[in-house]
Design an enzyme around this catalytic site. Structure first.
Site, PDB file in Angstrom:
ATOM      1  N   HIS A  68       0.797  -1.291   0.363  1.00 50.27           N
ATOM      2  CA  HIS A  68       0.183  -0.226   0.254  1.00 50.27           C
ATOM      3  C   HIS A  68       0.869   1.289   0.000  1.00 50.27           C
ATOM      4  CE1 HIS A  68      -3.465  -2.721  -0.059  1.00 50.27           C
ATOM      5  NE2 HIS A  68      -3.825  -2.182   1.870  1.00 50.27           N
ATOM      6  N   HIS A 100      -9.601   1.420   0.369  1.00 49.77           N
ATOM      7  CA  HIS A 100      -9.656   0.436   1.696  1.00 49.77           C
ATOM      8  C   HIS A 100     -11.204   0.482   2.389  1.00 49.77           C
ATOM      9  CE1 HIS A 100      -7.980  -2.183   3.356  1.00 49.77           C
ATOM     10  NE2 HIS A 100      -6.871  -2.828   2.512  1.00 49.77           N
ATOM     11  N   GLU A 138     -10.944  -3.971  -3.106  1.00 50.28           N
ATOM     12  CA  GLU A 138     -10.612  -2.930  -3.690  1.00 50.28           C
ATOM     13  C   GLU A 138     -10.508  -3.060  -4.821  1.00 50.28           C
ATOM     14  OE1 GLU A 138      -6.302  -3.155  -0.906  1.00 50.28           O
ATOM     15  OE2 GLU A 138      -7.963  -4.702  -0.480  1.00 50.28           O
TER      16      GLU A 138
END
Ligand code: GLA
Length: 366
Positions: free
Chosen positions: A124, A193, A330
């Site tokens: 991420h 997210h 996602e």
């Protein structure tokens, strides 16, 4: 004439009804003095709150089959909890959503090493990715536009990257429009997210919700949750959600991929065309009748069954969020794409604009 006035009046009411309200209030201050805001967008039956810290969705109030609203997004009611949060609740993750193997990739023969923050891999966007940063915001019709300028070399990635994320609420849906430009060739994979629980955040599990995924294939992973590069058919596996299936039905099957993911934590290869809008997923909660339909222009979706949730910090209204009490959908390019030439490219070059749209639509069924 009378008819014309009538028609004008009717169309004016329609326009007025289609316009939601957008309000803004303070949501705390970062250590360096940066003020953080909370925007709330109301339109029709939906109310969505978004903070400038990590451009995070804080709450989504959606009606059940009797019209009773509940917040279906896991999150916190205060900034301090978001500052120590390790779950990425509601955030925009980037520059590179999901994993890059060993944090290594090369562009035009130049090797890059970005920080590793998930075992040996980068996750991420690294330890201070987009989810951990203050975004600037301004109101737009029915929504808010968040902007972040990530400097050349930020978290090891090349190029100054300017990212715009527009959140708008209309027609019982939260729409997210992403746009990004760079001044040096780079890689980008931004997504949202949010963890959902359609029974309302604080409900103990998502294992009883019904999931459909519009995908004939998925990308299997190795022990570090990095795609092996294979595009595998879902047919005959617990990854086949082409027909609506209860999430918990097969999650404990003795399947090597489920073991590696500790449940579902995989990228599905969406049917349809990369860059064109298609339905990615549908989730139905039988107890409340709530339905979430996710559409996207992205080629993939990471369905994550909240396997790492551990009730670490009390959430909204003091609720605990244990393992599998929220799921994420996602929408994305595939994890570790920079190291897999057979995956759709995540390269962004100067002069190009990356565009991407995802819509989370809410409805109810009996
Ligand atoms: C993604 C990843 C998961 C996990 C969560 C955050 O969905 O695929 O493995 O890291 O983010 O906890």
């Amino acid at each position: 004439m009378k008819r014309l006035v009538c028609a004008i009046l009717i169309s004016m009411t329609t326009v007025a009804a289609a316009h939601g309200s957008v309000t803004k209030k303070p949501f705390g201050t970062l250590k360096d003095g940066t003020p953080i805001e909370l925007y709330t967008i109301k339109n029709g039956g939906l109310e969505v709150s978004i903070t400038t810290f990590g451009a995070r969705v804080v709450a989504i109030l959606a009606p059940d089959r009797h019209g009773k609203a509940a917040n279906v997004a896991l999150g916190y009611d205060n900034l301090d909890s978001y500052l120590v949060d390790k779950t990425y609740f509601g955030s925009i993750v980037g520059r590179y959503g999901n994993r890059i193997a060993f944090g290594k990739f090369s562009i035009d023969g130049h090797q890059y090493q970005v920080p590793t923050n998930d075992g040996a891999n980068s996750l991420h966007g690294g330890p201070e990715g987009f989810s951990q940063l203050p975004w600037t915001a301004h109101e737009i019709p029915n929504g808010v536009e968040m902007t972040l300028v990530s400097k050349d070399g930020d978290m090891g990635f090349p190029g100054t990257l300017t990212v715009h994320v527009k959140y708008t609420v209309a027609h019982d849906a939260l729409r997210i429009d992403y746009a990004a430009t760079t001044d040096k060739t780079t890689v980008i994979n931004v997504t949202n997210h949010t963890y959902f629980n359609l029974a309302g955040e604080g409900a103990p599990t998502i294992l009883d919700e019904h999931l459909t995924l519009n995908a004939d294939a998925y990308t299997p992973i190795d022990a570090g949750l990095i795609p092996t590069g294979q595009i595998a058919p879902v047919e005959g596996t617990p990854f086949d959600f082409r027909k609506s299936t209860v999430i918990g039905d097969r999650i404990n099957q003795p399947n090597e991929q489920l073991k590696r993911g500790l449940g579902y934590d995989h990228n599905w290869v969406l049917n349809g065309v990369n860059g064109q809008m298609k339905v990615a997923a549908k989730v139905y909660d039988a107890a409340t009748g709530r339905v979430l339909t996710v559409s996207t222009t992205e080629p993939g979706v990471q369905f994550y069954s909240g396997n790492f949730l551990a009730a670490a910090i009390p959430g909204h209204e003091g609720h605990a969020y244990p393992k599998r009490s929220g799921f994420c959908l996602e929408t994305q390019h595939f994890p570790d794409s920079p190291n897999h030439p057979n995956f759709p490219s995540t390269l962004l070059k100067p002069g190009q604009t990356m565009h991407s749209t995802t819509i989370f639509a809410f409805s109810t069924e009996k």
